[in-house]
Scaffold this active site. Sequence first.
Site, PDB file in Angstrom:
ATOM      1  N   ARG A  97      43.471  21.852  28.005  1.00 19.68           N
ATOM      2  CA  ARG A  97      44.914  22.252  28.460  1.00 19.68           C
ATOM      3  C   ARG A  97      45.020  23.621  27.759  1.00 19.68           C
ATOM      4  NH1 ARG A  97      46.962  17.202  27.716  1.00 19.68           N
ATOM      5  NH2 ARG A  97      46.655  16.034  29.542  1.00 19.68           N
ATOM      6  N   LYS A 119      44.485  38.154  33.010  1.00 20.61           N
ATOM      7  CA  LYS A 119      43.546  37.477  34.284  1.00 20.61           C
ATOM      8  C   LYS A 119      42.436  36.776  33.791  1.00 20.61           C
ATOM      9  CE  LYS A 119      46.308  40.090  37.406  1.00 20.61           C
ATOM     10  NZ  LYS A 119      45.856  40.860  38.987  1.00 20.61           N
ATOM     11  N   GLU A 161      37.634  53.242  37.266  1.00 22.72           N
ATOM     12  CA  GLU A 161      38.866  52.574  36.980  1.00 22.72           C
ATOM     13  C   GLU A 161      39.515  53.339  35.932  1.00 22.72           C
ATOM     14  OE1 GLU A 161      40.365  50.001  38.313  1.00 22.72           O
ATOM     15  OE2 GLU A 161      38.970  48.576  39.384  1.00 22.72           O
ATOM     16  N   LYS A 203      46.877  50.376  29.792  1.00 23.17           N
ATOM     17  CA  LYS A 203      47.127  49.144  30.757  1.00 23.17           C
ATOM     18  C   LYS A 203      47.812  48.207  30.177  1.00 23.17           C
ATOM     19  CE  LYS A 203      45.012  45.486  33.213  1.00 23.17           C
ATOM     20  NZ  LYS A 203      43.983  44.922  33.977  1.00 23.17           N
ATOM     21  N   GLU A 213      52.494  40.257  37.256  1.00 21.19           N
ATOM     22  CA  GLU A 213      52.574  41.170  38.450  1.00 21.19           C
ATOM     23  C   GLU A 213      53.536  41.066  39.528  1.00 21.19           C
ATOM     24  OE1 GLU A 213      48.381  41.729  39.651  1.00 21.19           O
ATOM     25  OE2 GLU A 213      48.987  42.256  41.740  1.00 21.19           O
ATOM     26  N   ARG A 217      53.175  46.196  37.548  1.00 21.15           N
ATOM     27  CA  ARG A 217      51.782  46.145  37.396  1.00 21.15           C
ATOM     28  C   ARG A 217      50.996  46.288  38.491  1.00 21.15           C
ATOM     29  NH1 ARG A 217      48.645  40.814  34.208  1.00 21.15           N
ATOM     30  NH2 ARG A 217      46.762  41.716  34.587  1.00 21.15           N
ATOM     31  N   ASN A 221      46.961  48.526  41.099  1.00 20.10           N
ATOM     32  CA  ASN A 221      46.258  48.224  42.278  1.00 20.10           C
ATOM     33  C   ASN A 221      45.862  49.517  43.035  1.00 20.10           C
ATOM     34  OD1 ASN A 221      45.859  45.598  41.924  1.00 20.10           O
ATOM     35  ND2 ASN A 221      47.742  45.175  42.858  1.00 20.10           N
ATOM     36  N   HIS A 224      43.056  50.132  45.308  1.00 19.98           N
ATOM     37  CA  HIS A 224      42.470  48.682  45.476  1.00 19.98           C
ATOM     38  C   HIS A 224      42.376  48.257  46.970  1.00 19.98           C
ATOM     39  CE1 HIS A 224      41.734  48.957  41.426  1.00 19.98           C
ATOM     40  NE2 HIS A 224      40.984  47.964  41.436  1.00 19.98           N
ATOM     41  N   HIS A 228      38.938  47.180  48.457  1.00 17.66           N
ATOM     42  CA  HIS A 228      38.476  45.773  48.609  1.00 17.66           C
ATOM     43  C   HIS A 228      37.926  45.742  50.139  1.00 17.66           C
ATOM     44  CE1 HIS A 228      41.202  44.303  45.496  1.00 17.66           C
ATOM     45  NE2 HIS A 228      40.138  44.362  44.806  1.00 17.66           N
ATOM     46  N   HIS A 241      32.231  48.249  42.232  1.00 17.49           N
ATOM     47  CA  HIS A 241      33.490  48.176  42.249  1.00 17.49           C
ATOM     48  C   HIS A 241      34.546  49.652  42.193  1.00 17.49           C
ATOM     49  CE1 HIS A 241      37.745  46.690  42.277  1.00 17.49           C
ATOM     50  NE2 HIS A 241      37.869  47.074  41.140  1.00 17.49           N
TER      51      HIS A 241
HETATM   52  N1  LIG Z   1      40.414  39.827  34.717  1.00 17.54           N
HETATM   53  C1  LIG Z   1      40.689  40.958  35.128  1.00 17.54           C
HETATM   54  O1  LIG Z   1      41.939  41.305  34.926  1.00 17.54           O
HETATM   55  C2  LIG Z   1      39.614  41.588  35.583  1.00 17.54           C
HETATM   56  C3  LIG Z   1      40.005  43.278  36.017  1.00 17.54           C
HETATM   57  C4  LIG Z   1      39.088  43.880  36.625  1.00 17.54           C
HETATM   58  C5  LIG Z   1      37.767  43.074  37.028  1.00 17.54           C
HETATM   59  N2  LIG Z   1      37.391  41.852  36.654  1.00 17.54           N
HETATM   60  C6  LIG Z   1      36.411  41.398  37.134  1.00 17.54           C
HETATM   61  O2  LIG Z   1      35.274  41.789  36.354  1.00 17.54           O
HETATM   62  C7  LIG Z   1      33.989  41.743  37.051  1.00 17.54           C
HETATM   63  C8  LIG Z   1      33.428  43.050  36.880  1.00 17.54           C
HETATM   64  O3  LIG Z   1      33.218  43.287  35.538  1.00 17.54           O
HETATM   65  P1  LIG Z   1      32.006  44.363  35.040  1.00 17.54           P
HETATM   66  O4  LIG Z   1      31.994  45.525  35.832  1.00 17.54           O
HETATM   67  O5  LIG Z   1      32.085  44.289  33.643  1.00 17.54           O
HETATM   68  O6  LIG Z   1      30.732  43.580  35.732  1.00 17.54           O
HETATM   69  P2  LIG Z   1      29.654  42.465  35.255  1.00 17.54           P
HETATM   70  O7  LIG Z   1      30.613  41.634  34.400  1.00 17.54           O
HETATM   71  O8  LIG Z   1      29.278  42.041  36.486  1.00 17.54           O
HETATM   72  O9  LIG Z   1      28.671  43.281  34.409  1.00 17.54           O
HETATM   73  C9  LIG Z   1      27.979  44.038  35.109  1.00 17.54           C
HETATM   74  C10 LIG Z   1      26.574  43.970  34.971  1.00 17.54           C
HETATM   75  O10 LIG Z   1      26.202  44.772  33.676  1.00 17.54           O
HETATM   76  C11 LIG Z   1      25.220  43.865  32.861  1.00 17.54           C
HETATM   77  N3  LIG Z   1      25.840  44.335  31.503  1.00 17.54           N
HETATM   78  C12 LIG Z   1      26.953  44.095  30.820  1.00 17.54           C
HETATM   79  N4  LIG Z   1      27.085  44.707  29.783  1.00 17.54           N
HETATM   80  C13 LIG Z   1      25.987  45.348  29.441  1.00 17.54           C
HETATM   81  C14 LIG Z   1      25.226  46.060  28.578  1.00 17.54           C
HETATM   82  N5  LIG Z   1      26.197  46.502  27.325  1.00 17.54           N
HETATM   83  N6  LIG Z   1      24.180  46.514  28.767  1.00 17.54           N
HETATM   84  C15 LIG Z   1      23.427  46.529  29.846  1.00 17.54           C
HETATM   85  N7  LIG Z   1      23.986  45.669  30.709  1.00 17.54           N
HETATM   86  C16 LIG Z   1      25.146  44.987  30.552  1.00 17.54           C
HETATM   87  C17 LIG Z   1      25.713  42.519  33.155  1.00 17.54           C
HETATM   88  O11 LIG Z   1      24.587  41.574  32.913  1.00 17.54           O
HETATM   89  C18 LIG Z   1      25.906  42.629  34.801  1.00 17.54           C
HETATM   90  O12 LIG Z   1      24.590  42.620  35.367  1.00 17.54           O
HETATM   91  C19 LIG Z   1      34.418  41.293  38.515  1.00 17.54           C
HETATM   92  O13 LIG Z   1      34.270  40.021  38.571  1.00 17.54           O
HETATM   93  C20 LIG Z   1      36.085  41.315  38.372  1.00 17.54           C
HETATM   94  O14 LIG Z   1      36.629  40.480  39.414  1.00 17.54           O
HETATM   95  C21 LIG Z   1      38.788  41.325  36.193  1.00 17.54           C
HETATM   96 ZN   LIG Z   2      39.480  47.135  40.081  1.00 16.52          ZN
END
Ligand SMILES: NC(=O)c1ccc[n+]([C@@H]2O[C@H](COP(=O)([O-])OP(=O)(O)OC[C@H]3O[C@@H](n4cnc5c(N)ncnc54)[C@H](O)[C@@H]3O)[C@@H](O)[C@H]2O)c1
Ligand SMILES: [Zn+2]
Length: 348
Positions: A97, A119, A161, A203, A213, A217, A221, A224, A228, A241
């Site tokens: 939990r 999140k 971003e 942030k 949100e 917050r 977006n 976004h 999207h 993204h």
């Molecule tokens: N929780 C939140 O508030 C929030 C906010 C924004 C995005 N997200 C989520 O985050 C995700 C996107 O995150 P991201 O852009 O970090 O992508 P990701 O986690 O998919 O990583 C992108 C790629 O980079 C590789 N990678 C990671 N670190 C590396 C490094 N140091 N060197 C080489 N390769 C590396 C990974 O293996 C992957 O192939 C999405 O799923 C999105 O929904 C969440």
């Molecule tokens: Zn984003």
Amino acid sequence: VGPGVLAGLGERIGERSAFVVVDARVEHLHAERLKGALGDRPRRTVTAGEDAKTPAELEGALEALGDAGLGRDGVVVAIGGGAACDLAGLTAALFARGIDWIACPTTLLAMIDASVGGKTAINLRAGKNLAGAFHAPRAVLADVEFLATLPPDEMRSGLGELAKAALVEGGELLAELSAAAPGLAGGERAPGVDLIARAVAAKARVVAADEREAGPREALNLGHTFAHAIEHVLGYGRVPHGVAVAAGIGLALDAAERLEPAPPARFPQRARALLAALGLPAGLDALARELGLDRESALAPDALIRAMRGDKKRRAGTTRLVLPLGPGEVRRGVEVDEPFLRAVLAGR
Ligand SMILES: NC(=O)c1ccc[n+]([C@@H]2O[C@H](COP(=O)([O-])OP(=O)(O)OC[C@H]3O[C@@H](n4cnc5c(N)ncnc54)[C@H](O)[C@@H]3O)[C@@H](O)[C@H]2O)c1
Ligand SMILES: [Zn+2]
């Protein structure tokens, strides 16, 4: 935030038992660094990138925590990009939990965005991030040495971003990013520690004021709703993204100019120039050029509007936009109708 901060992980964990969830690519590229910081703590390697965010990976991680005998005082350590952190955070939210977790983001996007704000989520067949929880990590250790291996496209995603954060925040973050932008274009080099730390702080401030949100917050977006739709129409993964976010900010600037005829001190021009200086597309034309696509067919207004109809944040018949009005100044929750959107998307 800083070089080598991962070394402080053991101290953060203290005497508690820890379980590590790590992105497969990061584990491969940074084996030595991880060995030093994690020792022989139990770990689970998850599929690299977005494919980690599945119900099957969540189940596997939960069972692995159970098998490792983690108790309620155990702590999950996430190492990877936003995807691995989202999965690990949700695993921690559900196990017993809810137990503590520590985020060690390894992408620029995860450092400045995904690991701040609490999140967590995985994807379902019906859509991205549909199963999740608010469960903030106890600590975030952003070791910028990880960024040395980040592919340029992933770096550019983070820059999109970062530009968003700077436009929403204004002030020194915007000034500092504007000054650094030419050196960052192309995504070959990581932004300096100071810039990353400022973006995290910006942030964190917004999120602290509105964790669930309910209002402020929503400013984060910016770009976004359009982004999207672009990702949906092109197919997820076709464009990073944050690059789609940059194009979305360009469209939001267009929308703002139409609704707000006298923006302060040539702000829309300056904002577009910032995106361009970062090597990011400031709209659909530039995005289509970058991808070698025909804008009219690949990013047709009708297809984008259809995609927006499926947006979670939509209310009957209208779409809510965040409009950038000036440095550090946005208007949230602006409802616009489809004819307006079509005009913006068609560039007419
Ligand atoms: N929780 C939140 O508030 C929030 C906010 C924004 C995005 N997200 C989520 O985050 C995700 C996107 O995150 P991201 O852009 O970090 O992508 P990701 O986690 O998919 O990583 C992108 C790629 O980079 C590789 N990678 C990671 N670190 C590396 C490094 N140091 N060197 C080489 N390769 C590396 C990974 O293996 C992957 O192939 C999405 O799923 C999105 O929904 C969440
Ligand atoms: Zn984003």
